[in-house]
Design an enzyme around this catalytic site. Structure first.
Site, PDB file in Angstrom:
ATOM      1  N   SER A  71      32.761  42.874  53.086  1.00 39.64           N
ATOM      2  CA  SER A  71      33.144  42.105  51.906  1.00 39.64           C
ATOM      3  C   SER A  71      32.880  40.644  52.243  1.00 39.64           C
ATOM      4  O   SER A  71      32.755  40.280  53.418  1.00 39.64           O
ATOM      5  CB  SER A  71      34.631  42.313  51.604  1.00 39.64           C
ATOM      6  OG  SER A  71      35.131  41.319  50.743  1.00 39.64           O
ATOM      7  N   TYR A 123      44.133  42.530  54.720  1.00 34.73           N
ATOM      8  CA  TYR A 123      42.826  42.999  54.240  1.00 34.73           C
ATOM      9  C   TYR A 123      41.713  42.147  54.839  1.00 34.73           C
ATOM     10  O   TYR A 123      40.726  42.680  55.365  1.00 34.73           O
ATOM     11  CB  TYR A 123      42.764  42.942  52.715  1.00 34.73           C
ATOM     12  CG  TYR A 123      41.396  43.233  52.170  1.00 34.73           C
ATOM     13  CD1 TYR A 123      40.905  44.541  52.142  1.00 34.73           C
ATOM     14  CD2 TYR A 123      40.569  42.209  51.692  1.00 34.73           C
ATOM     15  CE1 TYR A 123      39.623  44.818  51.658  1.00 34.73           C
ATOM     16  CE2 TYR A 123      39.293  42.480  51.211  1.00 34.73           C
ATOM     17  CZ  TYR A 123      38.836  43.783  51.191  1.00 34.73           C
ATOM     18  OH  TYR A 123      37.572  44.037  50.713  1.00 34.73           O
TER      19      TYR A 123
END
Length: 321
Positions: free
Chosen positions: A143, A156
């Site tokens: 990501s 995360y």
């Protein structure tokens, strides 16, 4: 040491394992690889949601990436049927929302199990065969959160940073055997991955010292979900085209300001776009080590590079306080 690329890399017919294939990027990737003529196994907990893969000529296997027996069973199934695994796409992922102080460590541990340890274990299971054949591709879906970090998502972002570091080391170790390791950095993608963000933000951090920030971000997440559900296919296509052709630096800055103020902007990229990039990486004789894809991905990364830590902090936290 020079690489030993002794294996033959066919453009089609590769045996591919795609995790997290029941929705979003994983499902789109499985279908894209099937369209390109590859042999594709989708793996996820929700087997009924992989019906499109089976309908397109692929296979669906149940997989809980946190279960060692499941990981070994899935890999063994492909090896028993085909004698090899040419491509591993580690796409399965999870997210935890909440302030670092508030988030239970047990939640963080479970997150790392899915986002870091499962991809690492699958790599361990497929690498012996790839090394012996002198070819193979491992794609780890990271990501832009593997480079930047934002409030209320510490665990995360930490997991994606860890996945990128693991991928770098793995790439350096296995390149000598003709095995490629590729990192995909999606930006804002329309996948439903953040569907529970608002609820989790309020549950974890909605009643304490970080409640103001959590509520602001929860409302932004809700606004994004509403906007996404109201956008028809033509508007989505037009928005994606606008995003991909946007080159004016000030326009990118303005778009980022909107994202900061309102949550992720409402032009999220279709996961098919990410799937196409993954297919190109899989089929490349010498793939890039990293691919950045999706709306605002490059703009956000460039913004982070251009600002000091303090300036970036102020930019992203200001609308939340």
């Amino acid at each position: 040491m020079a690489s030993h690329r002794t294996g033959v890399r066919e453009k089609a017919g590769r045996v591919c394992l795609v995790t997290g294939a029941s929705s979003g990027i994983g499902l789109a990737t499985a279908l894209e690889l099937l369209r390109a003529g590859h042999i594709v196994y989708g793996a996820a907990r929700r087997v009924p949601r992989m019906t499109p893969i089976v309908a397109a000529g692929g296979y669906a296997l149940r997989l809980d990436v946190t279960e060692e027996d499941d990981l070994q069973r899935v890999v063994s199934t492909l090896l028993d049927r085909h004698g090899r695994i040419d491509v591993l796409v580690n796409n399965a992922g999870a997210v935890v929302h909440g302030a670092a102080e508030d988030t239970p460590v047990a939640m963080a541990r479970d997150l790392f199990e899915v986002n870091v340890l499962a991809p690492a274990r699958l790599a361990q299971l497929v690498l012996p065969g790839m090394r012996l054949r002198g070819s193979g591709t491992i794609v780890n879906v990271s990501s832009i959160g593997g480079v930047i970090a934002l409030p209320l998502g510490a665990w995360y972002y930490a997991s994606k940073h860890a996945l990128e570091a693991f991928s770098d080391t793995l790439r350096m170790e296995v390149e000598q055997f003709g095995v490629d390791v590729v990192v995909i950095r999606p930006g804002i993608i329309r996948t439903g991955f953040e569907a529970g963000a608002a609820r989790q933000l309020r549950e974890v951090s909605g009643h304490g010292a970080y409640s103001r920030m959590a509520e602001a971000m929860a409302r932004a997440a809700e606004a994004q979900r509403i906007a996404e559900t109201q956008t028809d296919a033509e508007a989505q296509t037009d928005a994606q085209a606008d995003a991909e052709t946007q080159t004016n630096a000030q326009a990118q800055t303005d778009a980022q300001a909107d994202a900061d103020a309102n949550g992720p902007a409402f032009r999220a990229t279709d996961p098919v776009v990410v799937a196409e990039v993954i297919r190109r990486a899989v089929e490349a004789d010498r793939p890039q080590t990293r691919y950045v894809v999706g709306w605002q991905a490059e703009a956000l990364l460039n913004l982070r590079k251009s600002l000091t830590d303090r300036d970036f902090d102020a930019r992203v936290t200001g609308p939340l306080l």
